[in-house]
Design a protein around this motif. Sequence first.
Motif, PDB file in Angstrom:
ATOM      1  N   ALA A 119       1.234 -20.689 -13.369  1.00  0.00           N
ATOM      2  CA  ALA A 119      -0.187 -20.989 -14.092  1.00  0.00           C
ATOM      3  C   ALA A 119      -0.495 -19.824 -14.797  1.00  0.00           C
ATOM      4  N   ALA A 120      -0.127 -18.491 -14.388  1.00  0.00           N
ATOM      5  CA  ALA A 120      -0.523 -17.407 -15.020  1.00  0.00           C
ATOM      6  C   ALA A 120       0.247 -17.305 -16.406  1.00  0.00           C
ATOM      7  N   LEU A 121       1.548 -17.895 -16.599  1.00  0.00           N
ATOM      8  CA  LEU A 121       2.214 -17.672 -17.723  1.00  0.00           C
ATOM      9  C   LEU A 121       1.503 -18.329 -18.889  1.00  0.00           C
ATOM     10  N   ASP A 122       0.770 -19.195 -18.368  1.00  0.00           N
ATOM     11  CA  ASP A 122      -0.058 -19.877 -19.721  1.00  0.00           C
ATOM     12  C   ASP A 122      -0.778 -19.171 -20.274  1.00  0.00           C
ATOM     13  N   SER A 123      -1.432 -18.105 -19.897  1.00  0.00           N
ATOM     14  CA  SER A 123      -2.272 -17.495 -20.586  1.00  0.00           C
ATOM     15  C   SER A 123      -1.992 -15.650 -21.042  1.00  0.00           C
ATOM     16  N   ALA A 124      -0.834 -15.504 -20.280  1.00  0.00           N
ATOM     17  CA  ALA A 124      -0.685 -13.938 -20.257  1.00  0.00           C
ATOM     18  C   ALA A 124       0.603 -13.473 -19.648  1.00  0.00           C
ATOM     19  N   SER A 125       1.300 -12.496 -19.795  1.00  0.00           N
ATOM     20  CA  SER A 125       2.398 -12.214 -19.265  1.00  0.00           C
ATOM     21  C   SER A 125       2.202 -11.400 -17.970  1.00  0.00           C
ATOM     22  N   ILE A 126       1.949 -11.998 -16.963  1.00  0.00           N
ATOM     23  CA  ILE A 126       1.713 -11.059 -15.794  1.00  0.00           C
ATOM     24  C   ILE A 126       2.828 -11.157 -14.612  1.00  0.00           C
ATOM     25  N   THR A 127       3.445 -10.486 -14.172  1.00  0.00           N
ATOM     26  CA  THR A 127       4.467 -10.336 -13.621  1.00  0.00           C
ATOM     27  C   THR A 127       3.785 -10.382 -12.033  1.00  0.00           C
ATOM     28  N   ILE A 128       4.571 -11.326 -11.069  1.00  0.00           N
ATOM     29  CA  ILE A 128       4.080 -11.243  -9.670  1.00  0.00           C
ATOM     30  C   ILE A 128       5.255 -11.303  -8.780  1.00  0.00           C
ATOM     31  N   THR A 129       5.386 -10.281  -7.789  1.00  0.00           N
ATOM     32  CA  THR A 129       6.239  -9.844  -7.060  1.00  0.00           C
ATOM     33  C   THR A 129       5.686  -9.964  -5.699  1.00  0.00           C
ATOM     34  N   SER A 130       6.724 -10.184  -4.589  1.00  0.00           N
ATOM     35  CA  SER A 130       6.305 -10.543  -3.276  1.00  0.00           C
ATOM     36  C   SER A 130       6.978 -10.040  -2.406  1.00  0.00           C
ATOM     37  N   ASP A 131       6.531  -9.543  -1.187  1.00  0.00           N
ATOM     38  CA  ASP A 131       7.372  -8.926   0.084  1.00  0.00           C
ATOM     39  C   ASP A 131       6.803  -9.713   1.330  1.00  0.00           C
ATOM     40  N   PHE A 132       7.397 -10.844   1.772  1.00  0.00           N
ATOM     41  CA  PHE A 132       7.113 -11.654   2.893  1.00  0.00           C
ATOM     42  C   PHE A 132       7.993 -11.579   3.964  1.00  0.00           C
ATOM     43  N   GLU A 133       7.598 -10.948   5.067  1.00  0.00           N
ATOM     44  CA  GLU A 133       8.595 -10.815   6.368  1.00  0.00           C
ATOM     45  C   GLU A 133       8.771 -12.289   6.998  1.00  0.00           C
ATOM     46  N   PRO A 134       9.819 -12.544   7.453  1.00  0.00           N
ATOM     47  CA  PRO A 134       9.818 -13.947   8.218  1.00  0.00           C
ATOM     48  C   PRO A 134       9.152 -13.957   9.502  1.00  0.00           C
ATOM     49  N   GLY A 164      -8.805  -7.827 -21.078  1.00  0.00           N
ATOM     50  CA  GLY A 164      -8.645  -7.100 -22.164  1.00  0.00           C
ATOM     51  C   GLY A 164      -7.167  -6.435 -22.259  1.00  0.00           C
ATOM     52  N   ARG A 165      -6.296  -6.990 -21.329  1.00  0.00           N
ATOM     53  CA  ARG A 165      -5.097  -6.765 -21.308  1.00  0.00           C
ATOM     54  C   ARG A 165      -3.813  -7.811 -21.564  1.00  0.00           C
ATOM     55  N   GLU A 166      -2.867  -7.799 -22.234  1.00  0.00           N
ATOM     56  CA  GLU A 166      -1.763  -8.845 -22.244  1.00  0.00           C
ATOM     57  C   GLU A 166      -0.867  -8.856 -20.924  1.00  0.00           C
ATOM     58  N   HIS A 167      -0.485  -7.617 -20.509  1.00  0.00           N
ATOM     59  CA  HIS A 167       0.563  -7.248 -19.580  1.00  0.00           C
ATOM     60  C   HIS A 167      -0.034  -7.095 -18.325  1.00  0.00           C
ATOM     61  N   GLY A 168       0.385  -7.097 -17.091  1.00  0.00           N
ATOM     62  CA  GLY A 168      -0.103  -6.758 -15.800  1.00  0.00           C
ATOM     63  C   GLY A 168       1.064  -6.829 -14.892  1.00  0.00           C
ATOM     64  N   ALA A 169       1.194  -6.436 -13.667  1.00  0.00           N
ATOM     65  CA  ALA A 169       1.836  -6.776 -12.456  1.00  0.00           C
ATOM     66  C   ALA A 169       0.898  -6.754 -11.145  1.00  0.00           C
ATOM     67  N   ILE A 170       1.411  -7.881 -10.331  1.00  0.00           N
ATOM     68  CA  ILE A 170       0.621  -8.271  -9.149  1.00  0.00           C
ATOM     69  C   ILE A 170       1.842  -7.889  -7.943  1.00  0.00           C
ATOM     70  N   ARG A 171       1.483  -7.529  -6.931  1.00  0.00           N
ATOM     71  CA  ARG A 171       2.493  -7.227  -5.864  1.00  0.00           C
ATOM     72  C   ARG A 171       1.755  -7.756  -4.541  1.00  0.00           C
ATOM     73  N   ALA A 172       2.278  -9.151  -3.922  1.00  0.00           N
ATOM     74  CA  ALA A 172       1.783  -9.603  -2.803  1.00  0.00           C
ATOM     75  C   ALA A 172       2.667  -9.373  -1.676  1.00  0.00           C
ATOM     76  N   SER A 173       2.088  -9.079  -0.434  1.00  0.00           N
ATOM     77  CA  SER A 173       2.970  -8.844   0.824  1.00  0.00           C
ATOM     78  C   SER A 173       2.272  -9.372   1.943  1.00  0.00           C
ATOM     79  N   PHE A 174       3.160  -9.705   3.067  1.00  0.00           N
ATOM     80  CA  PHE A 174       2.537 -10.302   4.356  1.00  0.00           C
ATOM     81  C   PHE A 174       3.667  -9.389   5.233  1.00  0.00           C
ATOM     82  N   THR A 175       3.320  -8.344   5.772  1.00  0.00           N
ATOM     83  CA  THR A 175       4.042  -7.620   6.760  1.00  0.00           C
ATOM     84  C   THR A 175       3.540  -7.406   8.173  1.00  0.00           C
ATOM     85  N   LEU A 176       4.196  -6.963   8.940  1.00  0.00           N
ATOM     86  CA  LEU A 176       3.850  -6.524  10.383  1.00  0.00           C
ATOM     87  C   LEU A 176       3.950  -5.007  10.269  1.00  0.00           C
ATOM     88  N   GLN A 177       2.596  -4.468  10.444  1.00  0.00           N
ATOM     89  CA  GLN A 177       2.701  -2.977  10.441  1.00  0.00           C
ATOM     90  C   GLN A 177       3.331  -2.498  11.811  1.00  0.00           C
TER      91      GLN A 177
END
Length: 462
Positions: free
Chosen positions: A325-340, A369-382
């Motif tokens: 859905a984010a690719l429709d409006s801007a170049s936003i990169t979403i990365t993730s780190d989810f533990e099993p 006001g920006r065309e590019h950005g990066a988001i990082r999502a994670s779900f981990t056990l501390q």
Amino acid sequence: MALAFFMLFAAGTAALMLSARARQNTDDVVNTLEIRGELREVLSLLQDAEIGQRGFLLTRDSQYLEPYNSARLQIGRRLSALESLVDPNTEQAIRVDQLRAAAERRLQETDATVALGREGRFGEALAIVNRDRGKALMDEVREIVDSALAAEQGRHTERAAKAIASRTWLSASLIGALAAALVLAVLSAQLTRRQFTGMAKRRDQLAALNEELETRVRDRTRELEIAREMAEAEAGRAEYERGRVELLLREVTHRVGNNLAMVSSLLRMQQAKLDDDTARAALETARGRIQTISTAQRRLRLGDDLQSTRADGLLEAVVADLADAALDSASITITSDFEPLVVSSRDATTLAVVLGELVSNAIKHAFEGREHGAIRASFTLQKDGVPTMAVEDDGIGFDEEQDLSSTHTGLGSMIIENLSRQYGGEIRKRRNEAGGTSIHILLPKLKIGDTAGAGDEQSAER
């Protein structure tokens, strides 16, 4: 057996004692014979000396002095030997002393006449001889010798009787030993026969027990085979029922997801007919939340317990939908780190909604006001074991003073706060090193299950 062993031991002990006594009797007999021989030898030597004396005085031939001189030299040695053979504390020792004294007197008389004859005084020597003093001395010697011989004969007779008695007792002991050995042999034969009989009986009993055990083992094996077949059949039925239940659950969750997707499509159609931008934005937000729940339902894969699921695959699907859905409006990169991590199915849907709100807020507000950005999502056990969900971006950040003084809170923030509060959630918001916003939600009351079964199954399904 004990009596027989005692008899054998007593017979052996008696045999040893009697054997020692027999050896002593033999030594005593030899001693007696030696004493008698020495007595006769002393008497014979005295007679030889007397014969030599008389022959020399009558013939005046010095050749007769040879047996005299020889006898004269041996008499002393014989008397000493006789004294060594006799027990010093007995009457026989007294007789030997008397014999030595009589022999010395006889030799003194003989020596005196021989000395006169050597001087040529034969008449005087013969006069001495004719007085029969020498005969009286010889009679005394013979009397002493006869008395000593008689005493030795008595000792010999006594010792012979003891030897005969010892042989008798020795024979009796040997007979007793043989009898004891015979008794032992008979008892041993009986015991051996009894042992062999007992061994044969135990062998037969063991064979019977083995046969009975084999019969029981066969019966038990047959029962176990029947039970195993029944268990396999029951397990097959249970597996079949489980498969049906899983299939129904997956069908239900898939249908719920499809129905929610249909609702999302209807909202999109309704949104297209609205002219009010505010209403359209509200419908878009509602449609996005419904789409997130729909994605979570369609990607929900239950574990073996039919109650838990692995959160990583489900959260990855939510992030993928938001990235599309984010690719429709801007170049936003979403990365993730989810533990099993394994959570309950209800908690998985809640986590998907919270993550969807966090990522959606970042997409909407972090890059104005920006065309590019990066988001990082994670779900981990501390390290302390607390599950933590985090969303970080490198956007424009937020005004901490304005955020703290703001009295108006958006619906997304309220959803995040209310859902997180169910798990004792603590929301930590800060500006990160890239200048953007980092939000960490600590969920200490969220229950994490075993990652083995559910994780393997979901990996295979994907």
